[in-house]
Design an enzyme around this catalytic site. Sequence first.
Site, mmCIF file in Angstrom:
data_model
loop_
_atom_site.group_PDB
_atom_site.id
_atom_site.type_symbol
_atom_site.label_atom_id
_atom_site.label_comp_id
_atom_site.label_asym_id
_atom_site.label_seq_id
_atom_site.Cartn_x
_atom_site.Cartn_y
_atom_site.Cartn_z
ATOM 1 N N TYR A 1 0.841 -1.200 0.000
ATOM 2 C CA TYR A 1 0.000 0.000 0.000
ATOM 3 C C TYR A 1 0.876 1.251 0.000
ATOM 4 C CZ TYR A 1 -3.588 3.317 1.541
ATOM 5 O OH TYR A 1 -4.442 4.388 1.640
ATOM 6 N N VAL B 1 -8.940 8.812 7.637
ATOM 7 C CA VAL B 1 -10.120 9.637 7.406
ATOM 8 C C VAL B 1 -11.326 8.806 7.823
ATOM 9 C CG1 VAL B 1 -11.497 10.878 5.687
ATOM 10 C CG2 VAL B 1 -9.000 10.840 5.491
#
Length: 135
Positions: free
Chosen positions: A51, A84
């Site tokens: 990632y 988030v």
Amino acid sequence: MQLGINLRSIVLFYRECLPMLKAAAEEHHNALVVNTSSISGKHGEAWLSVYSATKHGVVGWTEAMNKELGKGGIKSTALCPAFVDTPMTDFVKEQVPAEEMIQATDVAEAVRYLLKTSPACVIPEIMFVRPGDSL
């Protein structure tokens, strides 16, 4: 592997949309592409190596596009948020409560700001971190 999809999509976007971006830049003296990266694209994260690598790729690609296309009025910005509060971060909400996460509206406001900048202003990346988190 699914994690490379974001970077691949960004590369394909530029390839397929370049004529439209050039036309917009010519007409408005300004065109903006906002790419989604991650804070992991700025600082590698343990257990998130693939990632992190793909998100580093997004930041690097954005930088290269600014150098290649900037003189033609096409600007690019990489958004690099930490956690988030979205369904994507549900896996970590036991350790980081949603109310302590960056809000999606924070990211949206940053994009609104980018849209207001003059053609002479390029903001290559924006990092979003939580208070007290180290970079």
